[in-house]
Design a protein around this motif. Sequence first.
Motif, PDB file in Angstrom:
ATOM      1  N   ASP A  52       0.934  -1.154   0.119  1.00 37.78           N
ATOM      2  CA  ASP A  52      -0.075   0.008   0.052  1.00 37.78           C
ATOM      3  C   ASP A  52       0.815   1.176  -0.227  1.00 37.78           C
ATOM      4  O   ASP A  52       2.078   1.286   0.648  1.00 37.78           O
ATOM      5  CB  ASP A  52      -0.765  -0.078   1.231  1.00 37.78           C
ATOM      6  N   SER A  53       0.311   2.428  -0.816  1.00 35.76           N
ATOM      7  CA  SER A  53       1.319   3.452  -0.534  1.00 35.76           C
ATOM      8  C   SER A  53       1.258   4.081   0.556  1.00 35.76           C
ATOM      9  O   SER A  53       0.059   4.194   1.458  1.00 35.76           O
ATOM     10  CB  SER A  53       0.582   4.598  -1.905  1.00 35.76           C
ATOM     11  N   ILE A  54       2.067   4.952   1.027  1.00 33.61           N
ATOM     12  CA  ILE A  54       2.419   5.468   2.175  1.00 33.61           C
ATOM     13  C   ILE A  54       2.179   6.960   1.755  1.00 33.61           C
ATOM     14  O   ILE A  54       2.909   7.639   1.265  1.00 33.61           O
ATOM     15  CB  ILE A  54       3.777   5.543   2.751  1.00 33.61           C
ATOM     16  N   GLY A  55       0.920   7.630   2.357  1.00 34.69           N
ATOM     17  CA  GLY A  55       0.692   9.019   1.827  1.00 34.69           C
ATOM     18  C   GLY A  55       0.013   9.205   0.681  1.00 34.69           C
ATOM     19  O   GLY A  55      -0.283   8.306  -0.170  1.00 34.69           O
TER      20      GLY A  55
ATOM     21  N   ARG B 237      -0.623  10.288  -3.279  1.00 37.74           N
ATOM     22  CA  ARG B 237      -0.125  10.214  -4.557  1.00 37.74           C
ATOM     23  C   ARG B 237       0.452  11.632  -5.068  1.00 37.74           C
ATOM     24  O   ARG B 237      -0.375  12.482  -5.101  1.00 37.74           O
ATOM     25  CB  ARG B 237      -0.977   9.601  -5.854  1.00 37.74           C
TER      26      ARG B 237
ATOM     27  N   HIS C 219       8.904  17.783  -3.463  1.00 43.33           N
ATOM     28  CA  HIS C 219       7.351  17.354  -3.921  1.00 43.33           C
ATOM     29  C   HIS C 219       7.063  18.636  -4.298  1.00 43.33           C
ATOM     30  O   HIS C 219       6.895  19.760  -3.856  1.00 43.33           O
ATOM     31  CB  HIS C 219       6.661  17.101  -2.542  1.00 43.33           C
TER      32      HIS C 219
ATOM     33  N   GLU D  84       5.180   9.637  -7.412  1.00 42.45           N
ATOM     34  CA  GLU D  84       5.605   9.104  -6.114  1.00 42.45           C
ATOM     35  C   GLU D  84       4.432   8.458  -5.176  1.00 42.45           C
ATOM     36  O   GLU D  84       3.380   9.020  -5.444  1.00 42.45           O
ATOM     37  CB  GLU D  84       6.261  10.286  -5.060  1.00 42.45           C
ATOM     38  N   ASN D  85       4.770   7.482  -4.642  1.00 38.12           N
ATOM     39  CA  ASN D  85       3.592   6.788  -4.046  1.00 38.12           C
ATOM     40  C   ASN D  85       2.333   6.037  -4.665  1.00 38.12           C
ATOM     41  O   ASN D  85       1.244   6.341  -4.201  1.00 38.12           O
ATOM     42  CB  ASN D  85       2.752   7.756  -2.652  1.00 38.12           C
ATOM     43  N   TRP D  86       2.841   5.760  -6.042  1.00 37.06           N
ATOM     44  CA  TRP D  86       1.876   5.062  -6.774  1.00 37.06           C
ATOM     45  C   TRP D  86       1.991   3.706  -6.665  1.00 37.06           C
ATOM     46  O   TRP D  86       2.980   2.869  -6.797  1.00 37.06           O
ATOM     47  CB  TRP D  86       2.114   5.544  -8.314  1.00 37.06           C
TER      48      TRP D  86
END
Length: 106
Positions: free
Chosen positions: A3-6, A8, A18, A104-106
């Motif tokens: 699972d992503s953290i935070g 997308r 970011h 990021e986070n995908w």
Amino acid sequence: MEDSIGPRLYSCYKCRNHLALHDDIISKGFQSKNGRAYLFTHVRNVFEGPKADRQLITGLHTVADVHCADCREVLGWKYEKAYEESEKYKEGKVVLEKFKIVKENW
């Protein structure tokens, strides 16, 4: 798959600063000189260059280049003013070129 953290988000391709949340995308159908680009409602960790009038595909606009606050790379532009009524929705929005951002986070 993990699972992503935070949320997308999108980051600068050079320094991973970011820049924007996936949820802030209005359109993925924009074009830049270098290819596809995305229109965002909000971006962060950037600074704007001087404003200039530019004749774009959709008409005359006042725009400012948008630079990464960390590495100073030009990532796209901000629409400051649109002169045609049908383009007013772009005012205050930012376009980031697809090849200059990474997911990021995908």
